[in-house]
Design an enzyme around this catalytic site. Structure first.
Site, short mmCIF file in Angstrom:
data_model
loop_
_atom_site.label_atom_id
_atom_site.label_comp_id
_atom_site.label_asym_id
_atom_site.label_seq_id
_atom_site.Cartn_x
_atom_site.Cartn_y
_atom_site.Cartn_z
N HIS A 254 0.90 -1.36 0.00
CA HIS A 254 0.21 0.11 -0.05
C HIS A 254 1.00 1.28 -0.05
O HIS A 254 1.97 1.26 0.57
CB HIS A 254 -0.84 -0.26 1.08
CG HIS A 254 -1.96 1.26 1.17
ND1 HIS A 254 -1.71 2.22 1.84
CD2 HIS A 254 -3.02 1.22 0.67
CE1 HIS A 254 -2.85 2.83 1.94
NE2 HIS A 254 -3.57 2.35 0.94
N SER B 74 -10.11 -14.32 -2.13
CA SER B 74 -9.99 -12.96 -2.30
C SER B 74 -11.26 -12.21 -3.03
O SER B 74 -11.74 -13.16 -3.69
CB SER B 74 -8.84 -12.41 -3.24
OG SER B 74 -8.90 -10.88 -3.20
C1 LIG Z 1 -3.52 -3.39 1.82
C2 LIG Z 1 -3.97 -2.07 2.30
N1 LIG Z 1 -3.26 -1.76 3.50
C3 LIG Z 1 -3.50 -0.57 4.10
C4 LIG Z 1 -4.54 0.40 3.55
C5 LIG Z 1 -4.67 1.42 4.21
O1 LIG Z 1 -5.87 1.57 5.02
P1 LIG Z 1 -6.57 2.83 5.39
O2 LIG Z 1 -7.33 3.31 4.16
O3 LIG Z 1 -7.66 2.29 6.45
O4 LIG Z 1 -5.75 3.53 6.39
C6 LIG Z 1 -5.37 -0.03 2.46
C7 LIG Z 1 -6.42 0.52 2.01
O5 LIG Z 1 -7.22 0.54 0.87
C8 LIG Z 1 -5.13 -1.28 1.89
O6 LIG Z 1 -5.72 -1.76 0.75
#
Ligand SMILES: Cc1ncc(COP(=O)(O)O)c(C=O)c1O
Length: 382
Positions: free
Chosen positions: A118, A319
């Site tokens: 991310h 998924s």
């Molecule tokens: C794999 C992954 N990690 C982290 C996040 C970040 O999450 P948040 O938007 O709740 O901060 C996302 C958001 O889509 C995500 O898909």
């Protein structure tokens, strides 16, 4: 209420009512009802401080928060006695917390994360000023284990902090933590820490019959899970979970509010713990199991519908992220699809029906001006 204010609010509400059934590209469940919690909006409540310790600020939901943390501990296979955590503002804060703890334990550690991680993680690493190396991803979105092996081998003198994806944002790929631990063992890297980003799949894998390896029994040292994704909430939220013994390293006692300062932020949302708790109370774990199964069924339906229409869609096992060639900008906008490079995805969250999928597929089939990737020969990577 001033009529102008009323008009603005009415218009905004109509806009949301119109948009939410076409919210197909992001993993935010729109199917929830928290009206029972409306009376709590009358109070200024705040969960600042460690939820497992006393606070002078008693207008809090710490007790409820602890219960939710312990439910997540069960789901992530961490014994309640060893578990510590708190409810965050979302996945990003949970990832920052996990990497912060990893960095505190191994200040000279190197953080390894894949290209498909991310986007927030690069920012987090800059904030933490943590040494880090990006590892190649495979086409299916999983980390490239050969590249990881080689890169750790070259840096064997430094502790390894692994940022493992348990469901990548774009492709829903799950890094094999058993294989990663095998790499660390092969290279005799004993100083290591595994943080898992399980933003979405952290609320999927515990409910399926044959999950990919996940959980503290497979080597997690910390994990981040989003609350507004599979659970569903009008306010962004999530959970950071780790082991009690690690947190003692960052704890500081703050006299002013009479709390133990173990969390990243000071003031913290006290309503979102209530929402997550209420969702667990109302649905129960069996309820979530059937919600998750429903989402996976819809995802399979979507892959079949796309493929039957000649569109090479695919998804990973367990998924709800259905990947397909990026369609025209009009379709992306209409269905609020997420796209990256030449792919887009639909995420079959609980509010997405088969009828919605039919409409998305029909629009893709009938689009006037598809993006160039549409016409290229797409070979699903799995
Ligand atoms: C794999 C992954 N990690 C982290 C996040 C970040 O999450 P948040 O938007 O709740 O901060 C996302 C958001 O889509 C995500 O898909």
């Amino acid at each position: 209420m001033d009529p102008q204010t009323q008009d603005r609010l009415d218009a905004l509400l109509r806009n949301f009512e119109e948009l939410s059934p076409r919210f197909v590209g992001y993993p935010c469940n729109q199917d929830f009802d928290y009206t029972a919690l409306v009376p709590f909006l009358r109070y200024c409540i705040n969960n600042l401080g460690d939820p497992f310790h006393d606070s002078n600020f008693q207008l809090n939901t710490h007790k409820i928060e602890r219960e939710v943390v312990l439910i997540f501990a069960d789901l992530m296979r961490l014994s309640r006695e060893r578990a510590w955590g708190y409810l965050t503002s979302g996945g990003t804060e949970g990832n920052m917390y996990g990497l912060y703890i990893g960095r505190e334990i191994f200040p000279n550690g190197v953080v390894y994360f894949s290209q498909d991680t991310h986007y927030s993680v690069v920012k987090i690493l800059r904030v933490l000023k943590a040494r880090n190396i990006m590892i190649k991803s495979q086409d299916n979105g999983e980390i490239d284990y050969d590249d990881l092996y080689e890169t750790i081998r070259i840096n064997r003198d430094s502790p390894a902090i692994i940022m493992a994806n348990i469901g990548t944002t774009m492709k829903g790929a799950i890094d094999d933590v058993d294989r990663i631990r095998g790499i660390l063992d092969d290279l005799a890297v004993t100083d290591s820490y595994i943080h898992a980003d399980a933003a979405l799949s952290g609320m999927i894998l515990p409910f399926v019959d044959e999950p990919q390896p996940y959980g503290f029994d497979h080597g997690f040292d910390s994990v981040a899970i989003s609350g507004h994704k599979m659970i569903g909430s009008p306010l962004p939220c999530g959970a950071a979970l780790t082991k009690k013994e690690y947190v003692a390293r960052v704890a500081r006692s703050i006299e002013y509010v009479g709390v133990l300062d173990t969390t990243l932020t000071g003031s913290r949302n006290a309503l979102t713990p209530l929402m997550m708790w209420y969702a667990f109370q109302e649905r129960g774990l069996d309820g979530f199991k059937s919600v998750v199964q429903g989402c996976l069924d819809t995802a399979e339906y979507a892959v079949t519908r796309f493929q039957d229409s000649g569109i090479p869609a695919w998804r990973h096992e367990n998924s709800v992220t259905v990947v397909f060639p990026k369609p025209s900008p009009e379709i992306i906008r209409k269905w609020q699809l997420a796209s990256y490079g030449d792919i887009a995805h639909a995420i079959t969250m609980p509010h997405i029906t088969r009828q919605t999928i039919d409409q998305v597929v029909d629009d893709c089939v009938n689009q006037d001006s598809p993006s160039p990737s549409w016409r290229s020969n797409h070979h699903p990577p799995i």
